[in-house]
Design a protein around this motif. Structure first.
Motif, PDB file in Angstrom:
ATOM      1  N   GLU A  41      -9.645  33.043 -36.329  1.00  0.00           N
ATOM      2  CA  GLU A  41      -8.639  33.775 -36.013  1.00  0.00           C
ATOM      3  C   GLU A  41      -8.372  34.244 -34.647  1.00  0.00           C
ATOM      4  O   GLU A  41      -7.097  34.272 -34.316  1.00  0.00           O
ATOM      5  N   ALA A  42      -9.403  34.340 -33.880  1.00  0.00           N
ATOM      6  CA  ALA A  42      -9.046  34.736 -32.472  1.00  0.00           C
ATOM      7  C   ALA A  42      -8.545  33.441 -31.755  1.00  0.00           C
ATOM      8  O   ALA A  42      -7.853  33.520 -30.715  1.00  0.00           O
ATOM      9  N   GLN A  43      -9.066  32.371 -32.111  1.00  0.00           N
ATOM     10  CA  GLN A  43      -8.634  31.134 -31.156  1.00  0.00           C
ATOM     11  C   GLN A  43      -7.060  31.074 -31.441  1.00  0.00           C
ATOM     12  O   GLN A  43      -6.515  30.559 -30.753  1.00  0.00           O
ATOM     13  N   ALA A  44      -6.368  31.385 -32.638  1.00  0.00           N
ATOM     14  CA  ALA A  44      -4.898  31.451 -32.901  1.00  0.00           C
ATOM     15  C   ALA A  44      -4.374  32.074 -31.908  1.00  0.00           C
ATOM     16  O   ALA A  44      -3.167  31.673 -31.364  1.00  0.00           O
ATOM     17  N   VAL A  45      -4.887  33.347 -31.691  1.00  0.00           N
ATOM     18  CA  VAL A  45      -4.490  34.263 -30.661  1.00  0.00           C
ATOM     19  C   VAL A  45      -4.234  33.706 -29.231  1.00  0.00           C
ATOM     20  O   VAL A  45      -3.333  33.705 -28.550  1.00  0.00           O
ATOM     21  N   LEU A  46      -5.543  33.054 -28.915  1.00  0.00           N
ATOM     22  CA  LEU A  46      -5.567  32.370 -27.587  1.00  0.00           C
ATOM     23  C   LEU A  46      -4.617  31.225 -27.648  1.00  0.00           C
ATOM     24  O   LEU A  46      -3.752  31.223 -26.394  1.00  0.00           O
ATOM     25  N   LYS A  47      -4.421  30.560 -28.692  1.00  0.00           N
ATOM     26  CA  LYS A  47      -3.471  29.425 -28.661  1.00  0.00           C
ATOM     27  C   LYS A  47      -2.041  29.882 -28.316  1.00  0.00           C
ATOM     28  O   LYS A  47      -1.216  29.466 -27.635  1.00  0.00           O
ATOM     29  N   PHE A  48      -1.669  30.996 -28.896  1.00  0.00           N
ATOM     30  CA  PHE A  48      -0.478  31.320 -28.978  1.00  0.00           C
ATOM     31  C   PHE A  48      -0.082  32.093 -27.763  1.00  0.00           C
ATOM     32  O   PHE A  48       0.953  31.875 -27.021  1.00  0.00           O
ATOM     33  N   PHE A  49      -1.010  32.800 -26.932  1.00  0.00           N
ATOM     34  CA  PHE A  49      -0.585  33.217 -25.723  1.00  0.00           C
ATOM     35  C   PHE A  49      -0.893  32.316 -24.726  1.00  0.00           C
ATOM     36  O   PHE A  49       0.027  32.174 -23.640  1.00  0.00           O
ATOM     37  N   LEU A  50      -1.360  31.150 -24.957  1.00  0.00           N
ATOM     38  CA  LEU A  50      -1.243  30.014 -23.798  1.00  0.00           C
ATOM     39  C   LEU A  50       0.036  29.386 -23.819  1.00  0.00           C
ATOM     40  O   LEU A  50       0.660  28.915 -22.954  1.00  0.00           O
ATOM     41  N   ASP A  51       0.575  29.171 -25.253  1.00  0.00           N
ATOM     42  CA  ASP A  51       1.919  28.642 -25.530  1.00  0.00           C
ATOM     43  C   ASP A  51       3.041  29.611 -24.824  1.00  0.00           C
ATOM     44  O   ASP A  51       3.839  29.234 -23.951  1.00  0.00           O
ATOM     45  N   MET A  52       2.728  30.895 -25.165  1.00  0.00           N
ATOM     46  CA  MET A  52       3.701  31.717 -24.413  1.00  0.00           C
ATOM     47  C   MET A  52       3.809  31.859 -22.992  1.00  0.00           C
ATOM     48  O   MET A  52       4.609  31.925 -22.248  1.00  0.00           O
ATOM     49  N   LYS A  53       2.474  32.193 -22.404  1.00  0.00           N
ATOM     50  CA  LYS A  53       2.275  32.292 -20.955  1.00  0.00           C
ATOM     51  C   LYS A  53       2.422  31.096 -19.972  1.00  0.00           C
ATOM     52  O   LYS A  53       2.889  31.338 -19.018  1.00  0.00           O
ATOM     53  N   GLN A  54       2.111  30.051 -20.530  1.00  0.00           N
ATOM     54  CA  GLN A  54       2.027  28.746 -19.743  1.00  0.00           C
ATOM     55  C   GLN A  54       1.220  28.805 -18.471  1.00  0.00           C
ATOM     56  O   GLN A  54       1.940  28.809 -17.422  1.00  0.00           O
ATOM     57  N   PRO A  55       0.023  29.421 -18.591  1.00  0.00           N
ATOM     58  CA  PRO A  55      -0.759  29.745 -17.494  1.00  0.00           C
ATOM     59  C   PRO A  55      -0.997  28.468 -16.297  1.00  0.00           C
ATOM     60  O   PRO A  55      -0.889  27.267 -16.769  1.00  0.00           O
ATOM     61  N   LYS A  56      -1.248  28.826 -15.200  1.00  0.00           N
ATOM     62  CA  LYS A  56      -1.581  27.745 -14.100  1.00  0.00           C
ATOM     63  C   LYS A  56      -2.878  27.659 -13.871  1.00  0.00           C
ATOM     64  O   LYS A  56      -3.634  26.664 -13.389  1.00  0.00           O
ATOM     65  N   GLN A  57      -3.691  28.910 -13.976  1.00  0.00           N
ATOM     66  CA  GLN A  57      -5.106  28.925 -13.690  1.00  0.00           C
ATOM     67  C   GLN A  57      -5.769  30.091 -14.728  1.00  0.00           C
ATOM     68  O   GLN A  57      -5.434  31.087 -14.741  1.00  0.00           O
ATOM     69  N   ILE A  58      -6.624  29.670 -15.485  1.00  0.00           N
ATOM     70  CA  ILE A  58      -7.357  30.393 -16.299  1.00  0.00           C
ATOM     71  C   ILE A  58      -8.737  30.670 -15.853  1.00  0.00           C
ATOM     72  O   ILE A  58      -9.246  29.898 -15.304  1.00  0.00           O
TER      73      ILE A  58
END
Ligand SMILES: C[S@@+](CC[C@H](N)C(=O)[O-])C[C@H]1O[C@@H](n2cnc3c(N)ncnc32)[C@H](O)[C@@H]1O
Length: 239
Positions: A41-58
Protein backbone atom coordinates in the motif's frame (compact mmCIF):
# COMPACT_ATOMS: atom_id res chain seq x y z
CA UNK A 1 -0.68 -4.52 15.16
CA UNK A 2 -1.84 -3.13 11.81
CA UNK A 3 -3.09 0.46 11.75
CA UNK A 4 -5.67 -0.34 9.07
CA UNK A 5 -8.02 -3.34 9.11
CA UNK A 6 -6.25 -6.14 7.23
CA UNK A 7 -9.29 -6.89 5.07
CA UNK A 8 -9.40 -3.31 3.88
CA UNK A 9 -5.68 -3.29 3.15
CA UNK A 10 -5.97 -6.61 1.30
CA UNK A 11 -8.84 -5.25 -0.79
CA UNK A 12 -6.97 -2.02 -1.65
CA UNK A 13 -3.85 -3.98 -2.52
CA UNK A 14 -5.87 -6.29 -4.77
CA UNK A 15 -6.67 -3.27 -6.95
CA UNK A 16 -2.99 -2.53 -7.54
CA UNK A 17 -1.54 -3.40 -10.94
CA UNK A 18 1.09 -6.16 -10.96
CA UNK A 19 4.72 -5.14 -10.68
CA UNK A 20 7.15 -6.09 -13.46
CA UNK A 21 8.56 -9.59 -12.96
CA UNK A 22 12.03 -8.57 -11.67
CA UNK A 23 10.39 -6.46 -8.96
CA UNK A 24 7.95 -9.24 -8.02
CA UNK A 25 10.86 -11.65 -7.60
CA UNK A 26 12.85 -9.13 -5.57
CA UNK A 27 9.86 -8.38 -3.34
CA UNK A 28 9.23 -12.10 -2.74
CA UNK A 29 12.89 -12.83 -1.94
CA UNK A 30 13.10 -9.88 0.45
CA UNK A 31 9.94 -10.94 2.30
CA UNK A 32 11.14 -14.56 2.49
CA UNK A 33 14.41 -13.34 4.02
CA UNK A 34 12.58 -11.06 6.49
CA UNK A 35 14.10 -7.90 4.99
CA UNK A 36 11.85 -5.00 6.03
CA UNK A 37 10.79 -3.56 2.68
CA UNK A 38 8.10 -1.06 1.82
CA UNK A 39 4.57 -2.46 1.99
CA UNK A 40 2.30 -2.81 -1.04
CA UNK A 41 0.00 0.00 0.00
CA UNK A 42 2.97 2.33 0.56
CA UNK A 43 4.28 1.44 -2.89
CA UNK A 44 1.07 2.90 -4.34
CA UNK A 45 1.71 6.16 -2.46
CA UNK A 46 5.22 6.41 -3.89
CA UNK A 47 4.01 5.68 -7.42
CA UNK A 48 1.26 8.30 -7.08
CA UNK A 49 3.65 11.02 -5.93
CA UNK A 50 6.21 10.11 -8.60
CA UNK A 51 3.55 10.65 -11.26
CA UNK A 52 2.36 13.85 -9.64
CA UNK A 53 5.76 15.38 -8.90
CA UNK A 54 7.73 14.19 -11.97
CA UNK A 55 11.03 14.52 -10.09
CA UNK A 56 14.44 14.95 -11.70
CA UNK A 57 16.52 13.77 -8.74
CA UNK A 58 15.40 11.26 -6.10
CA UNK A 59 17.20 10.55 -2.85
CA UNK A 60 16.41 7.48 -0.76
CA UNK A 61 17.79 6.97 2.75
CA UNK A 62 17.70 3.24 3.57
CA UNK A 63 18.28 0.97 0.55
CA UNK A 64 18.15 -2.39 2.34
CA UNK A 65 18.42 -4.88 -0.58
CA UNK A 66 17.30 -2.37 -3.20
CA UNK A 67 13.60 -3.15 -3.52
CA UNK A 68 12.11 0.33 -3.07
CA UNK A 69 14.98 1.90 -5.02
CA UNK A 70 14.29 -0.44 -7.94
CA UNK A 71 10.57 0.34 -7.64
CA UNK A 72 11.16 4.10 -7.61
CA UNK A 73 13.53 3.80 -10.57
CA UNK A 74 10.99 1.72 -12.51
CA UNK A 75 8.29 4.38 -12.21
CA UNK A 76 10.36 7.58 -12.19
CA UNK A 77 10.39 9.83 -15.27
CA UNK A 78 12.83 9.05 -18.07
CA UNK A 79 15.15 11.98 -17.24
CA UNK A 80 15.35 11.21 -13.53
CA UNK A 81 18.22 9.82 -11.44
CA UNK A 82 18.00 8.09 -8.06
CA UNK A 83 20.63 8.06 -5.33
CA UNK A 84 20.14 5.63 -2.46
CA UNK A 85 22.07 5.30 0.83
CA UNK A 86 22.78 2.13 2.85
CA UNK A 87 25.28 1.38 5.59
CA UNK A 88 24.97 -2.31 6.49
CA UNK A 89 27.56 -4.38 4.56
CA UNK A 90 25.36 -7.50 4.35
CA UNK A 91 22.54 -5.45 2.82
CA UNK A 92 24.92 -3.64 0.48
CA UNK A 93 26.11 -6.96 -0.99
CA UNK A 94 22.52 -7.88 -1.91
CA UNK A 95 21.62 -4.35 -3.01
CA UNK A 96 24.51 -4.27 -5.48
CA UNK A 97 23.30 -7.49 -7.12
CA UNK A 98 19.66 -6.44 -7.17
CA UNK A 99 20.16 -2.88 -8.38
CA UNK A 100 22.25 -4.18 -11.28
CA UNK A 101 19.10 -6.05 -12.42
CA UNK A 102 16.89 -2.95 -12.35
CA UNK A 103 15.59 -1.81 -15.74
CA UNK A 104 16.99 1.66 -15.08
CA UNK A 105 20.28 0.50 -13.47
CA UNK A 106 22.22 3.20 -15.29
CA UNK A 107 20.14 5.87 -13.51
CA UNK A 108 20.88 4.55 -10.01
CA UNK A 109 23.74 5.43 -7.63
CA UNK A 110 24.27 3.56 -4.37
CA UNK A 111 26.06 5.54 -1.67
CA UNK A 112 27.60 3.20 0.89
CA UNK A 113 28.10 4.49 4.41
CA UNK A 114 26.21 5.90 7.36
CA UNK A 115 23.47 8.22 6.18
CA UNK A 116 24.62 11.09 8.37
CA UNK A 117 28.06 11.00 6.70
CA UNK A 118 26.57 10.41 3.25
CA UNK A 119 24.11 13.31 3.59
CA UNK A 120 26.95 15.62 4.62
CA UNK A 121 28.98 14.50 1.60
CA UNK A 122 26.00 15.26 -0.65
CA UNK A 123 25.73 18.66 1.05
CA UNK A 124 29.46 19.25 0.36
CA UNK A 125 30.12 19.67 4.07
CA UNK A 126 31.49 16.19 4.89
CA UNK A 127 34.52 14.20 3.87
CA UNK A 128 34.22 11.08 1.79
CA UNK A 129 36.52 9.06 4.10
CA UNK A 130 33.72 6.79 5.35
CA UNK A 131 31.46 6.90 2.31
CA UNK A 132 31.84 5.33 -1.13
CA UNK A 133 29.87 5.01 -4.31
CA UNK A 134 28.68 2.09 -6.42
CA UNK A 135 27.13 2.46 -9.85
CA UNK A 136 25.04 -0.65 -10.62
CA UNK A 137 25.46 -0.24 -14.38
CA UNK A 138 29.27 -0.11 -14.07
CA UNK A 139 29.47 3.58 -15.05
CA UNK A 140 32.49 5.36 -13.65
CA UNK A 141 31.12 8.02 -11.34
CA UNK A 142 32.41 9.93 -8.33
CA UNK A 143 30.63 11.14 -5.20
CA UNK A 144 31.32 14.75 -6.15
CA UNK A 145 29.30 14.27 -9.35
CA UNK A 146 26.14 13.59 -7.35
CA UNK A 147 23.86 16.60 -7.06
CA UNK A 148 23.17 18.51 -3.83
CA UNK A 149 19.52 19.12 -4.77
CA UNK A 150 16.80 16.41 -4.62
CA UNK A 151 13.20 17.24 -5.46
CA UNK A 152 11.92 13.87 -4.13
CA UNK A 153 13.35 12.41 -0.94
CA UNK A 154 12.24 9.11 0.59
CA UNK A 155 13.35 8.41 4.15
CA UNK A 156 13.16 4.76 5.20
CA UNK A 157 16.08 4.07 7.55
CA UNK A 158 16.57 3.83 11.33
CA UNK A 159 13.58 5.64 12.82
CA UNK A 160 15.45 6.85 15.88
CA UNK A 161 17.85 8.82 13.67
CA UNK A 162 15.32 10.73 11.57
CA UNK A 163 15.69 13.87 13.71
CA UNK A 164 19.46 13.79 13.17
CA UNK A 165 19.04 13.43 9.42
CA UNK A 166 16.47 16.21 9.11
CA UNK A 167 18.80 19.27 9.04
CA UNK A 168 20.82 17.65 6.24
CA UNK A 169 17.68 16.59 4.38
CA UNK A 170 16.29 20.14 4.57
CA UNK A 171 19.44 21.50 2.91
CA UNK A 172 19.17 18.98 0.06
CA UNK A 173 15.44 19.61 -0.48
CA UNK A 174 14.56 22.58 -2.73
CA UNK A 175 11.45 24.71 -2.31
CA UNK A 176 8.49 22.69 -3.70
CA UNK A 177 10.48 19.50 -3.11
CA UNK A 178 8.61 16.47 -1.77
CA UNK A 179 9.82 14.60 1.29
CA UNK A 180 8.21 11.28 2.30
CA UNK A 181 9.02 9.46 5.55
CA UNK A 182 7.92 5.85 6.01
CA UNK A 183 6.96 3.93 9.18
CA UNK A 184 6.05 6.97 11.24
CA UNK A 185 3.10 5.45 13.13
CA UNK A 186 5.00 2.45 14.45
CA UNK A 187 2.09 0.04 14.17
CA UNK A 188 -0.14 2.53 15.98
CA UNK A 189 1.94 2.64 19.15
CA UNK A 190 2.89 6.26 18.40
CA UNK A 191 -0.66 7.33 19.36
CA UNK A 192 -0.39 5.67 22.78
CA UNK A 193 0.94 7.26 25.95
CA UNK A 194 4.63 6.55 26.48
CA UNK A 195 3.73 4.95 29.81
CA UNK A 196 1.88 2.16 28.01
CA UNK A 197 4.93 1.45 25.83
CA UNK A 198 7.47 -1.10 27.00
CA UNK A 199 10.54 0.55 28.52
CA UNK A 200 12.65 -0.89 25.66
CA UNK A 201 10.61 1.00 23.03
CA UNK A 202 10.21 4.31 24.87
CA UNK A 203 13.22 6.07 23.36
CA UNK A 204 12.11 5.37 19.82
CA UNK A 205 8.53 6.36 20.72
CA UNK A 206 9.73 9.70 22.11
CA UNK A 207 12.04 10.34 19.17
CA UNK A 208 9.37 9.62 16.58
CA UNK A 209 6.88 11.86 18.37
CA UNK A 210 9.46 14.66 18.37
CA UNK A 211 10.11 14.06 14.69
CA UNK A 212 6.43 14.19 13.75
CA UNK A 213 5.94 17.33 15.85
CA UNK A 214 8.88 18.95 14.06
CA UNK A 215 7.59 17.96 10.59
CA UNK A 216 4.13 19.32 11.33
CA UNK A 217 5.25 22.55 13.07
CA UNK A 218 8.16 23.84 10.97
CA UNK A 219 7.24 26.95 9.04
CA UNK A 220 9.15 25.80 5.95
CA UNK A 221 7.22 22.50 5.57
CA UNK A 222 3.62 21.47 5.02
CA UNK A 223 3.10 17.91 6.24
CA UNK A 224 0.28 15.39 6.23
CA UNK A 225 0.43 12.05 7.99
CA UNK A 226 -1.20 9.20 6.11
CA UNK A 227 -2.38 6.11 8.01
CA UNK A 228 -1.17 3.92 5.14
CA UNK A 229 1.11 0.91 5.56
CA UNK A 230 2.88 1.68 8.82
CA UNK A 231 2.17 5.41 8.49
CA UNK A 232 3.74 7.81 6.01
CA UNK A 233 4.50 11.50 6.51
CA UNK A 234 4.29 13.45 3.27
CA UNK A 235 5.93 16.88 3.43
CA UNK A 236 6.51 19.68 0.94
CA UNK A 237 9.03 22.45 1.41
CA UNK A 238 7.12 25.68 1.08
CA UNK A 239 9.85 28.26 1.66
C1 LIG B 1 13.31 -0.43 6.32
S1 LIG B 1 14.85 -0.80 5.61
C2 LIG B 1 14.74 -0.04 4.03
C3 LIG B 1 13.81 -0.74 3.09
C4 LIG B 1 13.88 -0.25 1.68
N1 LIG B 1 13.67 1.18 1.61
C5 LIG B 1 12.82 -0.94 0.86
O1 LIG B 1 11.63 -0.64 1.05
O2 LIG B 1 13.17 -1.79 0.03
C6 LIG B 1 15.91 0.31 6.43
C7 LIG B 1 17.36 0.24 5.96
O3 LIG B 1 18.03 1.41 6.43
C8 LIG B 1 19.35 1.06 6.75
N2 LIG B 1 19.86 2.05 7.68
C9 LIG B 1 19.47 2.24 8.97
N3 LIG B 1 20.14 3.25 9.51
C10 LIG B 1 20.98 3.71 8.56
C11 LIG B 1 21.96 4.74 8.54
N4 LIG B 1 22.20 5.48 9.62
N5 LIG B 1 22.63 4.94 7.40
C12 LIG B 1 22.37 4.18 6.29
N6 LIG B 1 21.48 3.20 6.26
C13 LIG B 1 20.79 2.95 7.38
C14 LIG B 1 19.21 -0.32 7.37
O4 LIG B 1 20.44 -1.01 7.32
C15 LIG B 1 18.12 -0.95 6.52
O5 LIG B 1 18.67 -1.71 5.47
Amino acid sequence: MKIVDEHITAYINSLELELPQYLRILEKEALENAVPIIRKEAQAVLKFFLDMKQPKQILEVGTAVGFSCSLLSEYMPEDCHITTIEKVPMRIVEAKKNLAKARRASDISLVMGDAIDALKVLNRTGTSDDVSLFSPSGNMQTLSELTDCYDFIFMDAAKGQYMNFLPEIMKLLPVNGLFITDNVLQEGSIAKSKYSITRRDRTIHTRMREYLYELTHRDDLTTMILPVGDGMAVSTKIR
